[in-house]
Design an enzyme around this catalytic site. Structure first.
Site, short mmCIF file in Angstrom:
data_model
loop_
_atom_site.label_atom_id
_atom_site.label_comp_id
_atom_site.label_asym_id
_atom_site.label_seq_id
_atom_site.Cartn_x
_atom_site.Cartn_y
_atom_site.Cartn_z
N ASP A 30 0.88 -1.17 0.00
CA ASP A 30 0.00 0.00 0.00
C ASP A 30 0.92 1.22 0.00
O ASP A 30 1.61 1.49 0.99
CB ASP A 30 -0.90 -0.01 1.25
N THR A 53 -7.12 7.09 -9.12
CA THR A 53 -7.53 7.56 -10.45
C THR A 53 -9.01 7.93 -10.53
O THR A 53 -9.52 8.19 -11.62
CB THR A 53 -7.21 6.47 -11.51
N ASP A 89 -2.81 14.68 -18.25
CA ASP A 89 -3.19 15.91 -18.93
C ASP A 89 -4.03 16.82 -18.02
O ASP A 89 -4.16 18.00 -18.28
CB ASP A 89 -3.97 15.58 -20.22
N TYR A 112 -7.92 15.94 -8.18
CA TYR A 112 -7.08 14.89 -8.79
C TYR A 112 -5.90 15.51 -9.52
O TYR A 112 -4.75 15.11 -9.31
CB TYR A 112 -7.93 14.05 -9.75
N1 NAP Z 1 -6.83 6.35 -16.55
C1 NAP Z 1 -6.54 7.43 -17.25
O1 NAP Z 1 -7.31 7.87 -18.11
C2 NAP Z 1 -5.25 8.16 -17.01
C3 NAP Z 1 -4.96 9.32 -17.76
C4 NAP Z 1 -3.76 9.98 -17.55
C5 NAP Z 1 -2.87 9.51 -16.62
N2 NAP Z 1 -3.18 8.39 -15.87
C6 NAP Z 1 -2.22 7.93 -14.87
O2 NAP Z 1 -1.70 6.68 -15.31
C7 NAP Z 1 -1.40 5.88 -14.17
C8 NAP Z 1 -2.08 4.51 -14.30
O3 NAP Z 1 -3.47 4.68 -14.38
P1 NAP Z 1 -4.47 3.47 -14.67
O4 NAP Z 1 -5.47 3.95 -15.66
O5 NAP Z 1 -3.70 2.22 -14.93
O6 NAP Z 1 -5.19 3.36 -13.26
P2 NAP Z 1 -5.99 2.14 -12.59
O7 NAP Z 1 -6.39 1.14 -13.61
O8 NAP Z 1 -7.01 2.78 -11.73
O9 NAP Z 1 -4.87 1.46 -11.70
C9 NAP Z 1 -4.34 2.09 -10.55
C10 NAP Z 1 -3.82 1.01 -9.67
O10 NAP Z 1 -3.30 1.63 -8.48
C11 NAP Z 1 -3.68 0.83 -7.39
N3 NAP Z 1 -3.71 1.58 -6.13
C12 NAP Z 1 -4.60 2.52 -5.75
N4 NAP Z 1 -4.32 2.94 -4.51
C13 NAP Z 1 -3.23 2.24 -4.10
C14 NAP Z 1 -2.47 2.20 -2.92
N5 NAP Z 1 -2.76 2.99 -1.86
N6 NAP Z 1 -1.40 1.37 -2.84
C15 NAP Z 1 -1.10 0.56 -3.88
N7 NAP Z 1 -1.78 0.53 -5.04
C16 NAP Z 1 -2.85 1.37 -5.14
C17 NAP Z 1 -5.06 0.31 -7.73
O11 NAP Z 1 -5.32 -0.81 -6.93
P3 NAP Z 1 -6.83 -1.18 -6.49
O12 NAP Z 1 -7.42 -1.82 -7.70
O13 NAP Z 1 -6.61 -2.09 -5.34
O14 NAP Z 1 -7.51 0.11 -6.13
C18 NAP Z 1 -4.90 0.00 -9.22
O15 NAP Z 1 -4.42 -1.33 -9.40
C19 NAP Z 1 -1.84 6.69 -12.96
O16 NAP Z 1 -0.73 7.41 -12.46
C20 NAP Z 1 -2.84 7.67 -13.52
O17 NAP Z 1 -2.92 8.85 -12.74
C21 NAP Z 1 -4.35 7.70 -16.05
#
Ligand code: NAP
Length: 261
Positions: A30, A53, A89, A112
């Site tokens: 975590d 996210t 973004d 966020y």
């Molecule tokens: N999604 C988008 O459209 C988008 C756009 C731009 C940038 N990003 C960035 O890209 C990156 C990856 O995003 P993603 O879309 O792959 O997000 P995601 O599918 O929501 O995955 C995030 C992961 O982080 C884990 N997590 C959350 N809180 C945590 C904690 N306290 N300790 C350990 N793990 C934790 C979640 O686990 P749980 O499943 O257990 O919650 C999940 O597996 C992030 O930095 C995000 O800000 C995303």
């Protein structure tokens, strides 16, 4: 190579792009807490994909979002090894009408976005900060999966048509991280080639999937999300960051992978 957020959509793609990397889910670490002590010596680079996210949820719990995004990135940097930190973004306010480059000034509109901007600083000096946008892939909750789910229940969806971005396929983003690791530390914009509104993207999702569902275009004000999003957030790199393939190519690959069988 260590991948945090290994259960997330980007984390899954990174594990495929970096065979042999060790994936860490929230159960393993975590990130709101310092890393388990045995991790510090085990790895040579960290791909930090763990994040809060839930953009709208962060408005209700900005401290919770900051604990994961800022605190988590600080803890990853404290491992003392080079770090890839993923940002967004949504650090920009969307008032530009030409692509945002790395030297543009951030001005996040949401809790966020603010947490991710502070997280960029928490990544420290030995980090590649990769800003990307509109991630979609074959696992998890994302726009493509949501549209296909809605289309199973109804024959029309309402989608905002006044937010323009360049949605990135996680498979393309994860592969491009190999190129990023050859660049000097710093901030890089990595987005798909091309751009679209979310309504245009939804129409493309249905076309690629061969699904018969209409898209009714609405404004962000009509949709009424809790968090404000930038109206324009197309990212491009002026620093040699790789451009990902066109979003339509990413969508085609994603839909093919989602198709049963
Ligand atoms: N999604 C988008 O459209 C988008 C756009 C731009 C940038 N990003 C960035 O890209 C990156 C990856 O995003 P993603 O879309 O792959 O997000 P995601 O599918 O929501 O995955 C995030 C992961 O982080 C884990 N997590 C959350 N809180 C945590 C904690 N306290 N300790 C350990 N793990 C934790 C979640 O686990 P749980 O499943 O257990 O919650 C999940 O597996 C992030 O930095 C995000 O800000 C995303």
């Amino acid at each position: 190579m260590l991948v945090t957020g290994a259960g997330g959509q980007l984390g899954q793609a990174l594990l495929e792009a970096f065979p042999g990397a060790t994936g860490l889910t929230r159960a393993d670490w975590d990130v709101t807490h310092p890393a388990p002590s045995n991790l510090a010596t085990d790895c040579c680079k960290v791909l930090h994909a763990a994040a809060w996210t839930d953009v709208d949820g962060a408005e209700d719990d900005p401290q919770g979002a900051a604990a994961v995004n800022v605190g988590g990135t600080r803890h990853a940097a404290e491992l003392g090894v080079p770090l890839v930190a993923f940002s967004t973004d949504y650090v920009f306010d969307g008032t530009k009408r030409s692509p945002y480059v790395e030297s543009d000034s951030p001005n996040p509109l949401s809790a966020y976005g603010r947490s991710k901007l502070h997280a960029e600083a928490a990544a420290g000096e030995r980090a590649w900060v990769v800003r990307t946008s509109g991630l979609f892939g074959w696992t998890g909750r994302n726009f493509v999966a949501k549209m296909l789910e809605l289309a199973r229940e109804r024959d029309e969806v309402t989608v905002v048509d006044d937010q323009r971005t360049a949605p990135a396929y996680v498979g393309h983003l994860a592969s491009a991280i190999h190129d990023v690791l050859e660049l000097p530390f710093g901030v890089y914009h990595l987005a798909a080639d091309g751009d679209c509104t979310w309504a245009e993207f939804a129409e493309a999702v249905f076309a690629e999937a061969g699904v018969d569902c209409r898209v009714r275009r609405i404004t962000s004000a009509e949709f009424g999300a809790k968090a404000q999003r930038p109206a324009y957030s197309v990212l491009r790199s002026e620093r040699g960051g790789p451009t990902l393939p066109h979003w339509r190519d990413g969508l085609r690959e994603c839909v093919a992978r989602l198709a049963p069988g």
